[in-house]
Design an enzyme around this catalytic site. Structure first.
Site, mmCIF file in Angstrom:
data_model
loop_
_atom_site.group_PDB
_atom_site.id
_atom_site.type_symbol
_atom_site.label_atom_id
_atom_site.label_comp_id
_atom_site.label_asym_id
_atom_site.label_seq_id
_atom_site.Cartn_x
_atom_site.Cartn_y
_atom_site.Cartn_z
ATOM 1 N N ASP A 90 0.789 -1.238 0.000
ATOM 2 C CA ASP A 90 0.000 0.000 0.000
ATOM 3 C C ASP A 90 0.824 1.293 0.000
ATOM 4 O OD1 ASP A 90 -2.256 -1.489 -0.031
ATOM 5 O OD2 ASP A 90 -2.741 -1.246 2.094
ATOM 6 N N ASP B 273 28.561 14.216 -1.032
ATOM 7 C CA ASP B 273 28.151 14.438 -2.421
ATOM 8 C C ASP B 273 26.631 14.507 -2.404
ATOM 9 O OD1 ASP B 273 27.494 14.328 -5.102
ATOM 10 O OD2 ASP B 273 28.928 12.739 -5.596
ATOM 11 N N ASP C 229 24.554 19.258 -8.100
ATOM 12 C CA ASP C 229 25.417 18.098 -7.841
ATOM 13 C C ASP C 229 26.755 18.620 -7.319
ATOM 14 O OD1 ASP C 229 26.681 15.665 -7.796
ATOM 15 O OD2 ASP C 229 26.706 15.377 -9.973
ATOM 16 N N HIS D 80 22.945 12.642 -14.085
ATOM 17 C CA HIS D 80 23.811 12.268 -15.208
ATOM 18 C C HIS D 80 22.961 12.518 -16.441
ATOM 19 C CE1 HIS D 80 26.559 9.451 -12.655
ATOM 20 N NE2 HIS D 80 26.569 10.701 -12.265
ATOM 21 N N HIS E 206 37.250 7.430 -11.835
ATOM 22 C CA HIS E 206 36.051 7.886 -12.569
ATOM 23 C C HIS E 206 36.420 9.033 -13.498
ATOM 24 C CE1 HIS E 206 35.761 11.375 -9.847
ATOM 25 N NE2 HIS E 206 35.923 10.545 -8.832
ATOM 26 N N HIS F 250 30.070 5.179 -4.403
ATOM 27 C CA HIS F 250 28.620 5.368 -4.270
ATOM 28 C C HIS F 250 28.122 4.943 -2.880
ATOM 29 C CE1 HIS F 250 28.028 5.432 -8.908
ATOM 30 N NE2 HIS F 250 28.473 6.565 -8.431
ATOM 31 N N HIS G 165 30.300 15.023 -15.959
ATOM 32 C CA HIS G 165 29.193 14.546 -16.791
ATOM 33 C C HIS G 165 28.268 15.717 -17.067
ATOM 34 C CE1 HIS G 165 26.894 14.642 -13.010
ATOM 35 N NE2 HIS G 165 27.943 14.061 -12.456
ATOM 36 N N GLU H 157 33.546 18.818 -6.237
ATOM 37 C CA GLU H 157 32.674 18.853 -7.421
ATOM 38 C C GLU H 157 31.868 20.142 -7.474
ATOM 39 O OE1 GLU H 157 29.549 15.837 -7.381
ATOM 40 O OE2 GLU H 157 29.316 16.057 -9.553
ATOM 41 N N TYR I 270 41.285 8.737 -4.165
ATOM 42 C CA TYR I 270 40.785 7.814 -3.146
ATOM 43 C C TYR I 270 41.880 6.790 -2.858
ATOM 44 C CZ TYR I 270 36.841 9.907 -5.558
ATOM 45 O OH TYR I 270 35.998 10.817 -6.167
ATOM 46 N N GLU J 81 34.607 17.274 -11.322
ATOM 47 C CA GLU J 81 34.664 16.576 -10.039
ATOM 48 C C GLU J 81 35.798 15.562 -9.943
ATOM 49 O OE1 GLU J 81 31.520 13.600 -9.521
ATOM 50 O OE2 GLU J 81 30.532 14.392 -11.300
ATOM 51 N N ARG K 151 36.924 14.178 -2.964
ATOM 52 C CA ARG K 151 36.396 14.634 -4.269
ATOM 53 C C ARG K 151 35.906 16.055 -4.061
ATOM 54 N NH1 ARG K 151 33.458 10.729 -5.224
ATOM 55 N NH2 ARG K 151 31.342 11.303 -4.618
HETATM 56 N N1 GLY Z 1 26.401 12.484 -7.520
HETATM 57 C C1 GLY Z 1 26.698 11.682 -8.628
HETATM 58 C C2 GLY Z 1 27.858 12.190 -9.334
HETATM 59 O O1 GLY Z 1 28.556 13.041 -8.836
HETATM 60 O O2 GLY Z 1 28.109 11.816 -10.439
HETATM 61 MN MN MN Z 2 28.047 14.310 -7.235
HETATM 62 MN MN MN Z 3 28.508 14.442 -10.448
#
Ligand code: GLY
Ligand code: MN
Ligand code: MN
Length: 439
Positions: free
Chosen positions: A40, A261, A272, A362, A351, A244, A355, A409, A389, A385, A407
């Site tokens: 529900d 983040d 972001d 994204h 990474h 993540h 993006h 960003e 690490y 970003e 990081r």
């Molecule tokens: N928060 C997802 C990224 O930075 O790509």
């Molecule tokens: Mn991010």
């Molecule tokens: Mn990002």
């Protein structure tokens, strides 16, 4: 909630899309569906970005249809019908009449009539613009409508002969932000930034990651952003090395860094931001050295963001600066060029530098055109970003570096003159962060 954008913005987008469609064609775009969370209880509804971009309409169980040049109306919507009983439980619905009067549809029908109406709307169209494979239920319905037309071929019905993925046209439109959209993204950036400032001010050893997360989401929510653009990452110590990490369940320890983040979603546009700062307000020597390297990288990469810079050059610059810095600090050993060539940096920086950003965090839009990385153009929004690490299990580096994850960003709009950082109001220099946290 009604969009902050005027209905004329959505109408103009529909016109622009229809102007790019070939003659005698039809576009079919479904809304998102509610998804069950448990008995529900549904997950919070979030409209599909493509559908919302063209309609501004935020109800589930709808399908929009565009038929350029159709005399009886080019913009047709199938939506939930009004239903007093359901509306008592689940909220008011626009219904077909509301979709016409409030959202500009030329024609609107209850969604229960879609199988009756669609064959005649499709009859005579040569080409269907439709993102096949994204919605299994609708794929089957489209097949059914086509078969219904084929079944009437002897009565003169003519089924379409071509199916074209709509995504490309639509996503190219979404990649370039108008002034209105840039305005919303500026606001989303500022709300996200102030959420991070609030978290920096609130942070102290002994708090939990989820308590720090709540500082941010509180700020988002009181500024109209009830949902974040994506699950917030609040990782203290070793958790910052999990890209993540969203459990956000542990205690924040004196002497550790915390990586946050998080970004709000304002009227379907995402912020972001990542910031990394010391839980106790003061960076250690090792933390400061790696932090400064990430910051120098990020600032140099942001400087590259301007019309004409090929997308990949921003990333390549980040790789070069980070690799050189890691060699200087002794975390990597060897010749910088070779280490870049053989990807040795990936152990610490795994990474891409960023993006596209927009309605989806994204966001949509091609990164390559005709096989080459596309140059940046005014109106595009991207994140920058870079990160480093050092795994807590990396026994190739001295122990003092292990478990540090950083990081930084920001969200950057490409402008005619170069760029505008939409998230500039949250500090990132070491002295600025330490001063804010000491305040
Ligand atoms: N928060 C997802 C990224 O930075 O790509
Ligand atoms: Mn991010
Ligand atoms: Mn990002």
């Amino acid at each position: 909630m009604k969009s902050l954008l005027a209905q004329s913005v959505f109408a103009e987008r529909r016109q622009r899309l229809m102007a790019q469609m070939k003659p005698h064609s039809i576009a079919i775009i479904p809304s998102a569906q509610l998804a069950s969370r448990n008995r529900d209880v549904d997950y919070a509804f979030r409209q599909d970005s493509d559908f919302y971009y063209l309609t501004g309409f935020d109800e589930p169980d709808a399908v929009m249809v565009l038929i350029p040049g159709r005399e009886e109306g080019e913009y047709v919507v199938f939506c939930q019908d009004r239903d007093p009983e359901m509306e008592i439980w689940h909220g008011y619905r626009a219904g077909p009449e509301g979709v016409k009067s409030e959202y500009g549809a030329d024609q609107a029908h209850p969604n229960g009539l879609i199988d009756d109406e669609m064959p005649s709307l499709l009859d005579g169209c040569e080409r269907i613009y439709y993102a096949i494979g994204c919605d299994e239920g609708l794929d089957a319905q489209v097949r059914g409508w086509l078969n219904a037309i084929r079944a009437h071929a002897r009565q003169g019905a003519v089924p379409p002969t071509e199916m074209v993925m709509l995504d490309h046209l639509l996503h190219e439109m979404r990649l370039f932000k108008s002034e209105d959209e840039a305005g919303l993204m500026r606001q989303a950036g500022e709300i996200s930034a102030q959420g991070h400032v609030r978290a920096m001010r609130a942070c102290k050893p002994g708090m939990t990651e989820y308590q720090l997360e709540a500082e941010i989401t509180h700020h988002f929510a009181v500024n109209r952003c009830r949902q974040a653009a994506y699950p917030s990452i609040v990782g203290g110590g070793n958790n910052a090395c999990v890209l993540h990490y969203t459990e956000n369940a542990e205690v924040l320890n004196d002497g550790d860094l915390v990586l946050i983040d998080a970004g709000c979603e304002l009227d379907y546009y995402a912020g972001d931001i990542t910031r990394t700062f010391p839980v106790n307000g003061t960076f250690s020597e090792e933390q400061k050295a790696l932090y400064q390297l990430v910051l120098d990288t990020q600032e140099a990469c942001i400087e590259l963001v301007k019309p004409g810079t090929p997308w990949n050059e921003v990333h390549d610059l980040s790789v070069e600066i980070i690799t050189r810095g890691l060699v200087e600090l002794g975390l990597l050993k060897g010749d910088v060029e070779e280490l870049v060539e053989n990807g040795a940096y990936r152990e610490f920086y795994m990474h891409r530098v960023g993006h596209w950003l927009g309605m989806d965090v994204h966001d949509v839009g091609d990164y390559k055109v005709d096989g080459t990385w596309r140059p940046l153009e005014p109106g595009m929004v991207m994140t920058v970003e870079p990160g480093i690490y050092v795994s807590p299990f990396n026994d190739k580096v001295e122990e003092r570096w292990r478990g540090i994850g950083i990081r930084i960003e920001d969200d950057v709009l490409v402008t005619e003159a170069g760029h505008e950082v939409l998230t500039a109001s949250v500090p990132k220099r070491v002295d600025e962060i330490e001063a804010l946290m000491a305040d």
